[in-house]
Design an enzyme around this catalytic site. Structure first.
Site: not given
Ligand code: GRE
Ligand code: ZN
Length: 327
Positions: A8, A10, A164, A288
């Site tokens: 995860e 980004h 998500h 994250d």
């Protein structure tokens, strides 16, 4: 632990970067902005310093999901996926891609997923919650009959779908009142995503398409903690709880069709609880980034009080298997 795989993680493009600004205090925005726009420099250093071999990259939130005009959403998803494919091609040993998808138009979403997996070599899709569909504020979740052909394509392609978070629209966030601190990752993200996941389960999606795999971040958006109570109360109705269209218990689908990641939830008691609920084969390491720090995630995970066997599965080998990555 070396060789970790994180999923995860980004990035943003110049077109979507503005979507992340509301989450950052003004003084932190320049830092967050530069972290999101960077792929090849700072990010690779963070990975090298923290034993992360591979990141599966995804567009920031909500991006495509917040574009009510379906044709514009389709275009934005394509541009973002093409951009990501070019970046991954520079370092295929360190990066892979998740497709952004225009779920406003399920047929176009299926087509874009096919293109992303078959032509661009992406390993799955990451979608930021519900999609806005009209300027009048209508939204769509993915448990509708209209989305069934999309899920058939997900099953056929055999790639995971990462559900998500995004924030609820203001009309659905009234329960938070003045307590704006509950919006975003603190609470509303998890609530929003958990309800959506339960809607997928209750719709009977996984009876129709048992091969569909959904990934949830943040150690399962609190769902592992809630499974017993969900099914205990559904059982009052002899499994015919109002609107529940699935054949089996919620936990059966959660154990069969869901994977969870450690993104943004670096706490050992919750990880151990998740291991007790799901087993260590269905939990995967993630950080994250850039909303969380890679070093915080890695330092916690590398020394968490779990067995080395579980650490190796969660840190690496589960991802190799679930995303069909060559070792
Ligand atoms: C995310 O993971 O997408 C995210 C945001 C905003 C704040 C925190 C966060 O989009 O983890
Ligand atoms: Zn995230």
């Amino acid at each position: 632990m070396l060789g970790k795989i994180a999923l995860e993680e980004h990035f943003a493009t110049e077109e979507t970067i503005g979507d992340s600004q509301p989450y950052a205090p003004a003084e932190s925005w320049p830092e967050l902005r530069s972290r999101l726009l960077d792929i090849q420099d700072r990010r690779v250093r963070e990975m090298d310093e923290n034993g992360v071999e591979l990141m599966l990259l995804s567009l920031n939130s909500p991006a495509v999901q917040a574009v009510p005009d379906a044709a514009k959403a389709v275009d934005l998803a394509r541009r973002a996926n093409d951009f990501l494919a070019d970046e991954v091609a520079k370092r295929p040993d360190r990066f892979r891609g998740f497709a952004a998808l225009p779920m406003q138009d399920p047929e176009a979403a299926a087509e874009e997923l096919r293109r992303a997996v078959v032509d661009l070599g992406f390993v799955g899709a990451l979608v930021n919650g519900f999609s806005e569909v009209d300027e009048d504020g209508s939204t769509t979740h993915y448990d509708t009959d209209d989305h069934r052909p999309f899920w058939a394509e997900v099953e056929r392609l055999g790639v995971p779908f990462y559900l998500h978070p995004r924030n609820p629209l203001p009309r659905d966030a009234r329960v938070y009142g003045e307590h704006q601190w509950l919006l975003g990752p603190a609470w509303a993200f998890g609530h929003e995503t958990a309800v959506h996941a339960l809607r997928l389960i209750g719709s009977g999606l996984f009876d129709a398409h048992p091969g569909v795999r959904i990934v949830l971040g943040h150690l399962g958006e609190n769902l592992p903690y809630g499974l017993w109570r969900l099914d205990n109360h559904n059982a009052w109705h002899g499994r015919r709880a109002p609107g529940y269209r699935a054949r089996r218990a919620v936990a059966d689908y959660f154990l069969a069709n869901f994977l969870i990641t450690t993104s943004g939830n670096f706490t050992t008691q919750t990880l151990v609880s998740a291991i007790m609920s799901l087993g260590s084969d269905r939990i995967l390491f993630s950080t994250d980034w850039p909303f969380e720090n890679v070093d915080h995630a890695a330092r916690w995970f590398d020394s968490a009080a779990i067995s080395e066997t579980d650490r190796h599965k969660i840190g690496r080998t589960n991802a190799l298997r679930e995303f069909n990555l060559a070792p």
